[in-house]
Design a protein around this motif. Sequence first.
Motif, PDB file in Angstrom:
ATOM      1  N   LEU A 221     -29.928 -32.350  15.306  1.00 24.94           N
ATOM      2  CA  LEU A 221     -30.373 -33.628  15.861  1.00 24.94           C
ATOM      3  C   LEU A 221     -29.922 -34.789  14.975  1.00 24.94           C
ATOM      4  O   LEU A 221     -29.558 -35.857  15.472  1.00 24.94           O
ATOM      5  CB  LEU A 221     -31.897 -33.631  16.013  1.00 24.94           C
ATOM      6  N   ARG A 222     -29.944 -34.581  13.665  1.00 24.06           N
ATOM      7  CA  ARG A 222     -29.489 -35.629  12.752  1.00 24.06           C
ATOM      8  C   ARG A 222     -27.999 -35.911  12.961  1.00 24.06           C
ATOM      9  O   ARG A 222     -27.562 -37.060  12.893  1.00 24.06           O
ATOM     10  CB  ARG A 222     -29.748 -35.206  11.312  1.00 24.06           C
ATOM     11  N   ARG A 223     -27.225 -34.854  13.210  1.00 15.96           N
ATOM     12  CA  ARG A 223     -25.779 -35.034  13.358  1.00 15.96           C
ATOM     13  C   ARG A 223     -25.407 -35.550  14.748  1.00 15.96           C
ATOM     14  O   ARG A 223     -24.550 -36.442  14.872  1.00 15.96           O
ATOM     15  CB  ARG A 223     -25.059 -33.716  13.087  1.00 15.96           C
ATOM     16  N   PHE A 224     -26.022 -35.022  15.777  1.00 17.19           N
ATOM     17  CA  PHE A 224     -25.564 -35.331  17.138  1.00 17.19           C
ATOM     18  C   PHE A 224     -26.447 -36.338  17.866  1.00 17.19           C
ATOM     19  O   PHE A 224     -26.005 -36.950  18.837  1.00 17.19           O
ATOM     20  CB  PHE A 224     -25.476 -34.051  17.971  1.00 17.19           C
ATOM     21  N   GLY A 225     -27.700 -36.457  17.445  1.00 11.76           N
ATOM     22  CA  GLY A 225     -28.601 -37.388  18.104  1.00 11.76           C
ATOM     23  C   GLY A 225     -28.745 -37.087  19.579  1.00 11.76           C
ATOM     24  O   GLY A 225     -28.913 -35.930  19.990  1.00 11.76           O
TER      25      GLY A 225
ATOM     26  N   LEU B 144     -30.336 -26.777  22.467  1.00 13.10           N
ATOM     27  CA  LEU B 144     -30.688 -25.945  21.314  1.00 13.10           C
ATOM     28  C   LEU B 144     -32.189 -25.685  21.335  1.00 13.10           C
ATOM     29  O   LEU B 144     -32.994 -26.619  21.446  1.00 13.10           O
ATOM     30  CB  LEU B 144     -30.289 -26.663  20.025  1.00 13.10           C
ATOM     31  N   VAL B 145     -32.565 -24.423  21.245  1.00 15.34           N
ATOM     32  CA  VAL B 145     -33.975 -24.023  21.219  1.00 15.34           C
ATOM     33  C   VAL B 145     -34.240 -23.311  19.899  1.00 15.34           C
ATOM     34  O   VAL B 145     -33.400 -22.526  19.429  1.00 15.34           O
ATOM     35  CB  VAL B 145     -34.322 -23.093  22.406  1.00 15.34           C
ATOM     36  N   CYS B 146     -35.402 -23.564  19.305  1.00 16.17           N
ATOM     37  CA  CYS B 146     -35.771 -22.927  18.032  1.00 16.17           C
ATOM     38  C   CYS B 146     -36.992 -22.041  18.238  1.00 16.17           C
ATOM     39  O   CYS B 146     -38.012 -22.481  18.782  1.00 16.17           O
ATOM     40  CB  CYS B 146     -36.066 -23.998  16.987  1.00 16.17           C
ATOM     41  N   THR B 147     -36.911 -20.797  17.780  1.00 15.72           N
ATOM     42  CA  THR B 147     -38.045 -19.868  17.914  1.00 15.72           C
ATOM     43  C   THR B 147     -39.047 -20.016  16.784  1.00 15.72           C
ATOM     44  O   THR B 147     -40.153 -19.487  16.870  1.00 15.72           O
ATOM     45  CB  THR B 147     -37.560 -18.412  17.950  1.00 15.72           C
ATOM     46  N   SER B 148     -38.659 -20.683  15.691  1.00 14.73           N
ATOM     47  CA  SER B 148     -39.547 -20.841  14.528  1.00 14.73           C
ATOM     48  C   SER B 148     -40.034 -19.487  14.018  1.00 14.73           C
ATOM     49  O   SER B 148     -41.226 -19.216  13.892  1.00 14.73           O
ATOM     50  CB  SER B 148     -40.739 -21.750  14.861  1.00 14.73           C
TER      51      SER B 148
ATOM     52  N   ASN C 224     -34.675 -20.944  12.796  1.00 18.96           N
ATOM     53  CA  ASN C 224     -35.330 -21.854  11.860  1.00 18.96           C
ATOM     54  C   ASN C 224     -35.277 -23.310  12.311  1.00 18.96           C
ATOM     55  O   ASN C 224     -34.213 -23.803  12.713  1.00 18.96           O
ATOM     56  CB  ASN C 224     -34.687 -21.727  10.479  1.00 18.96           C
ATOM     57  N   PRO C 225     -36.406 -24.035  12.226  1.00 14.60           N
ATOM     58  CA  PRO C 225     -36.436 -25.444  12.638  1.00 14.60           C
ATOM     59  C   PRO C 225     -35.462 -26.325  11.859  1.00 14.60           C
ATOM     60  O   PRO C 225     -35.013 -27.345  12.382  1.00 14.60           O
ATOM     61  CB  PRO C 225     -37.888 -25.866  12.361  1.00 14.60           C
ATOM     62  N   SER C 226     -35.115 -25.961  10.624  1.00 20.95           N
ATOM     63  CA  SER C 226     -34.206 -26.791   9.836  1.00 20.95           C
ATOM     64  C   SER C 226     -32.837 -26.921  10.514  1.00 20.95           C
ATOM     65  O   SER C 226     -32.178 -27.966  10.407  1.00 20.95           O
ATOM     66  CB  SER C 226     -34.037 -26.207   8.432  1.00 20.95           C
ATOM     67  N   ILE C 227     -32.401 -25.881  11.217  1.00 18.22           N
ATOM     68  CA  ILE C 227     -31.107 -25.950  11.908  1.00 18.22           C
ATOM     69  C   ILE C 227     -31.188 -26.938  13.060  1.00 18.22           C
ATOM     70  O   ILE C 227     -30.264 -27.735  13.296  1.00 18.22           O
ATOM     71  CB  ILE C 227     -30.687 -24.558  12.410  1.00 18.22           C
TER      72      ILE C 227
ATOM     73  N   ALA D 205     -25.306 -23.153   7.843  1.00 12.57           N
ATOM     74  CA  ALA D 205     -25.561 -24.251   8.772  1.00 12.57           C
ATOM     75  C   ALA D 205     -24.276 -24.974   9.161  1.00 12.57           C
ATOM     76  O   ALA D 205     -24.103 -25.365  10.323  1.00 12.57           O
ATOM     77  CB  ALA D 205     -26.567 -25.230   8.165  1.00 12.57           C
ATOM     78  N   ASP D 206     -23.364 -25.156   8.186  1.00 11.61           N
ATOM     79  CA  ASP D 206     -22.125 -25.880   8.504  1.00 11.61           C
ATOM     80  C   ASP D 206     -21.332 -25.171   9.592  1.00 11.61           C
ATOM     81  O   ASP D 206     -20.778 -25.817  10.501  1.00 11.61           O
ATOM     82  CB  ASP D 206     -21.264 -26.029   7.238  1.00 11.61           C
ATOM     83  N   VAL D 207     -21.261 -23.848   9.507  1.00 12.84           N
ATOM     84  CA  VAL D 207     -20.523 -23.077  10.512  1.00 12.84           C
ATOM     85  C   VAL D 207     -21.185 -23.215  11.875  1.00 12.84           C
ATOM     86  O   VAL D 207     -20.510 -23.415  12.899  1.00 12.84           O
ATOM     87  CB  VAL D 207     -20.434 -21.595  10.097  1.00 12.84           C
ATOM     88  N   LEU D 208     -22.508 -23.139  11.895  1.00  8.59           N
ATOM     89  CA  LEU D 208     -23.230 -23.248  13.162  1.00  8.59           C
ATOM     90  C   LEU D 208     -23.063 -24.643  13.759  1.00  8.59           C
ATOM     91  O   LEU D 208     -22.867 -24.784  14.978  1.00  8.59           O
ATOM     92  CB  LEU D 208     -24.714 -22.946  12.941  1.00  8.59           C
TER      93      LEU D 208
END
Length: 431
Positions: free
Chosen positions: A301-305, A311-315, A293-296, A411-414
């Motif tokens: 990106l918001r946390r680590f910049g 990280l790759v997203c399959t959407s 999911n793109p939200s992850i 999400a927090d765990v990931l």
Amino acid sequence: MTTADATTVTEPASGEATLRRPELFPLWQTVHGRLSSGRPVTRVRLGPLNESQREALADLLGLDRLPDPRPSIALARLEEAVTELSGRTVREVVAALVGPVGDRAGERRRQDDARAGLWTWLAGHDTVRAQPVLADWAASCRAAGLVGGSTERTRTLLADALNVLAELPGQAEPLPVFAARVLNGHAHALDDGTPLSTLVLRALATLYDTAPPQSAEERRALWTRAGVADDELSATVVAGGLRPAGDGLLARVARLCTEAGQAASLTLAHVRNPGELTLPAAPAPPVVHVVENPSILALALRRFGPDCPPLVCTSGWPNSAAIQLLRILVDRGADLRYHGDFDGEGIRIAAYVLDKTGAHPWRMTAADYRAAVVCNAHGPQPGRITGAPWDPELAEAMAEHSTAVVQELVADVLLEDLAAMAQQERLSGRL
């Protein structure tokens, strides 16, 4: 003709002549049919016989009166009479007079064994085992039966279908070009309406959990979803934290976006022509996490910049661009780790990604699910559950709790895993 010549072209001996009497042909035909059944034969029933046929049978068996019009003859008695007249067995005589004796029971057994072997082969094929949802497709193939009644023809067709499925998603090729590449030059083997096209589309509908396509438009849409005739520009994959070395366009775009703390939206055209691209060398293979999911990706990106780990997203279901990018990363030495939703479709997507790219599951075990569902016991239904090849207990656990756990809920765990990865990256000097 000399006397010597005359003796070499003699009439059949009297015993053979008796056996060849036209009136006995119904006997030999009936015996031939019974012996060809492949089952034990002790008696043969004839008839109705006319009077001349009854007389011939009486002469053969040495009877003192005519048999009934529908007699039942003991095979042992017939064997005795035939051996006495000709020195041959009944089987040899009917083979000579009627034709080779078959074995219909044996042939049925062989056909049954061949059919059973075919369906066992299909159910155990690597492509089906890697994506357990295809077991439903395999079962539907078995229910439909043999193509044209032929085990060999059916196996050939299924083998072609499995070869096609193994090559999907496609590489944005038109359908005839894809068919020619995968099926040894047979460009029209997947044309609309062919048996192979129908078989593959049924498998894709099963894989994506959709109804089988009914119209030409629906069939084209399903092919497009599988990456055949996909557009090089509209098929995209988003990624963050990729820092490949090299002067190729793909490497430069990925690095620029990572340095800006942004996701890179890479088209199929980018990944089909990556140019020079290498991953940072280190004692251990570089790890690339993959999410559904793109939200992850957005949260990471918001946390680590700019320090976001790769990280790759399959959407959702990965398209051609996503699979191609992941394969490029694997070819460059990356270790892929995948996480998706804990629901029926999420497990099917995970199995697909693992099969197509060689990725490893990331927090996708039954234990991970049980830990997550404790905090989310009132989630939605998981939908149709199919097996997870990497953990047979996962499907059982999901069926037991009957609750879906989407990625956003863990999400927090990931993100903590990604934070630990970022720390390792800093220590190794990659960041």
